[in-house]
Design an enzyme around this catalytic site. Structure first.
Site, PDB file in Angstrom:
ATOM      1  N   LYS A 293      42.990  26.429  33.922  1.00  0.00           N
ATOM      2  CA  LYS A 293      42.530  26.155  35.383  1.00  0.00           C
ATOM      3  C   LYS A 293      41.747  24.920  35.512  1.00  0.00           C
ATOM      4  O   LYS A 293      40.662  24.767  34.524  1.00  0.00           O
ATOM      5  CB  LYS A 293      41.904  27.309  35.602  1.00  0.00           C
TER       6      LYS A 293
ATOM      7  N   SER B 296      42.101  31.976  43.474  1.00  0.00           N
ATOM      8  CA  SER B 296      42.247  30.949  43.544  1.00  0.00           C
ATOM      9  C   SER B 296      42.898  30.147  42.275  1.00  0.00           C
ATOM     10  O   SER B 296      43.212  28.954  42.432  1.00  0.00           O
ATOM     11  CB  SER B 296      40.779  30.028  43.704  1.00  0.00           C
TER      12      SER B 296
ATOM     13  N   SER C  34      39.948  35.999  41.991  1.00  0.00           N
ATOM     14  CA  SER C  34      40.978  34.804  41.642  1.00  0.00           C
ATOM     15  C   SER C  34      41.726  34.959  40.376  1.00  0.00           C
ATOM     16  O   SER C  34      42.723  34.048  40.466  1.00  0.00           O
ATOM     17  CB  SER C  34      39.990  33.509  41.461  1.00  0.00           C
TER      18      SER C  34
HETATM   19  N1  GLN Z   1      38.815  34.647  47.405  1.00  0.00           N
HETATM   20  C1  GLN Z   1      37.358  34.824  47.053  1.00  0.00           C
HETATM   21  C2  GLN Z   1      36.569  33.545  47.420  1.00  0.00           C
HETATM   22  O1  GLN Z   1      37.397  32.669  48.041  1.00  0.00           O
HETATM   23  C3  GLN Z   1      37.547  34.790  45.640  1.00  0.00           C
HETATM   24  C4  GLN Z   1      37.574  33.583  44.942  1.00  0.00           C
HETATM   25  C5  GLN Z   1      37.477  33.586  43.227  1.00  0.00           C
HETATM   26  O2  GLN Z   1      37.505  34.555  42.766  1.00  0.00           O
HETATM   27  N2  GLN Z   1      37.169  32.349  42.675  1.00  0.00           N
HETATM   28  O3  GLN Z   1      35.569  33.312  47.205  1.00  0.00           O
END
Ligand code: GLN
Length: 422
Positions: free
Chosen positions: A28, A103, A127
């Protein structure tokens, strides 16, 4: 057609004859790679090239892996669909009209599509598990402190962990064994015991295992998702597991508490992207404030700006007690509820995501709606626990993810139960 899973392609080969020799791994793009740009899905870091490797990346190289690229993601990890990336959305390989989740959507799409054998994602509030669920892959969010965050560009450091995404539970567990372990560069890491062979736990033995079902988290799930989840539970019961209902009353506050904490931490972590310390410059014309504002307005996308503003507000004088402090209190209730639940059950099970993967473009219009679909994943981060998402078949040709949550450092329990489901 390309899925747009990668922001940067690489071919970093390693000569080491370790456990990942010959494996193609996608990383990532918020995990630092020496000499390879690391953008966090943001225009702000479009040209940022880290001078060092994250600990997990050094471990991949030592284990013999080939790093095939840096994957697309919601900008700084802020999102659930990979659509907030400055590099365009990633498509879901299962259905290209739909989002791959986020994400870490690029990582999951690359694995599902065979563009990588395995991938690293990060999970602040879901994410890793969300894109695993939406693409029909396996994702593990480790216990806070199991995996070093050194070299991870922080979004909300009290919540996040780096973890694996893979086609199967055993492969995910293998990758976890490589990246886990204490690191002198990250004071929050812990020794999790001598035996770190997580793949050995993927033996499918759930005989006598007590699986707790938090009723509150089932109720909010889409009926079609719930139906698949029940099929998974039945499979586990047939293999000798017992299921019990448990209560997590505080999860009602979890999404609100999570977003206050995550945005507050983000507002502070992202302060360094000002065009001087990091990021593209706004042009200095004698007024630093104007220059910083210009750099930040130009470099950050809409969702990131929204979160920095809200986070700054939540931490500001006069509002701190009303928002940030309350959120911390809710966080401790969530932890207590999980502690109580683990007196009655060895692992907990929920649908990973309460919905099927949305269509591209659908969820961008309403940020609140997007925050709410994190209901089943964020409580785990608030409590710093480990969780795995395992595919449990399809509904209308779309994958459904089954989440297993363990007590702190109970990775082997969730891997065992996850492999039984497979
Ligand atoms: N959807 C969550 C957020 O927007 C989790 C994102 C993540 O785990 N990086 O914060």
């Amino acid at each position: 057609m390309s899925l747009n899973a990668f922001i940067t392609r690489t071919e970093i080969e390693s000569e080491a004859a370790g456990p990942l020799a010959g494996q193609r791994i996608a990383v990532k793009d918020n995990i630092s790679t020496e000499g390879i740009r690391t953008t966090c899905g943001s225009e702000m870091l479009e040209e940022y090239v880290p001078p060092y490797d994250a600990t997990v990346v050094s471990k991949l190289k030592d284990a013999g892996a080939t790093i095939v690229g840096k994957t697309n993601m919601d900008e700084f990890g802020m999102g659930t669909t990979t659509e907030t990336s400055a590099f365009g959305p990633t498509k879901n390989p299962v259905d290209e009209d739909r989002v791959p989740g986020g994400s870490s959507g690029g990582s999951a799409a690359a694995v599902k599509n065979g563009e990588a054998d395995l991938a690293l994602g990060t999970d602040t509030g879901g994410s890793i598990r969300c894109p695993a669920a939406f693409t029909g892959t396996v994702g593990i969010k480790p216990t806070y402190g199991l995996v070093s965050r050194y070299g991870l560009v922080a979004y909300a450091n009290s919540l996040e962990q780096i973890g694996p995404i893979a086609p199967s539970v055993e492969e995910a567990a293998d990758l976890l064994s490589v990246i886990a372990g204490p690191d002198e560069h990250d004071g929050t890491t812990r020794e999790a015991g001598k035996d770190m062979n997580y793949a050995a736990a993927a033996d499918g033995d759930v005989d006598g295992l007590r699986i707790g079902i938090p009723t509150e988290l089932l109720e909010g799930s889409d009926p079609v998702v719930r139906k698949r989840f029940e099929v998974g539970l039945e499979q586990l019961r047939e293999q000798g597991a017992e299921t019990v209902e448990v209560e997590l009353p505080s999860v009602e506050y979890a999404v609100a508490a999570y977003y206050v904490i995550a945005m507050s931490e983000a507002s502070s972590n992202l302060a360094r992207f000002d065009g001087v310390r990091f990021g593209t410059a706004g042009g200095f014309d004698g007024d630093w404030n104007e220059s910083f504002a210009a750099a930040r307005s130009a470099g950050f996308g809409e969702e990131v700006i929204r979160r920095i503003l809200l986070g700054t507000f939540a931490l500001s004088e006069g509002y701190h007690d009303k928002y940030y402090k309350q959120a911390q209190e809710a966080r401790s209730w969530v932890k207590q509820d999980f502690d109580a639940a683990f007196e009655e059950a060895d692992v907990l099970a929920t649908p990973t995501m309460p919905v099927l993967p949305p269509k591209l473009g659908e969820s961008l219009e309403d940020p609140l709606q997007m925050y709410l679909i994190d209901a089943n994943t964020v409580p785990v981060n608030l409590a710093n626990l480990p969780a795995i998402s395992v595919p449990v078949g399809e509904t209308d040709s779309l994958p459904v993810g089954f989440q297993l949550i363990g007590p702190a450092f109970g990775e082997k329990q969730i891997i065992r139960a996850g492999s039984a489901l497979e």
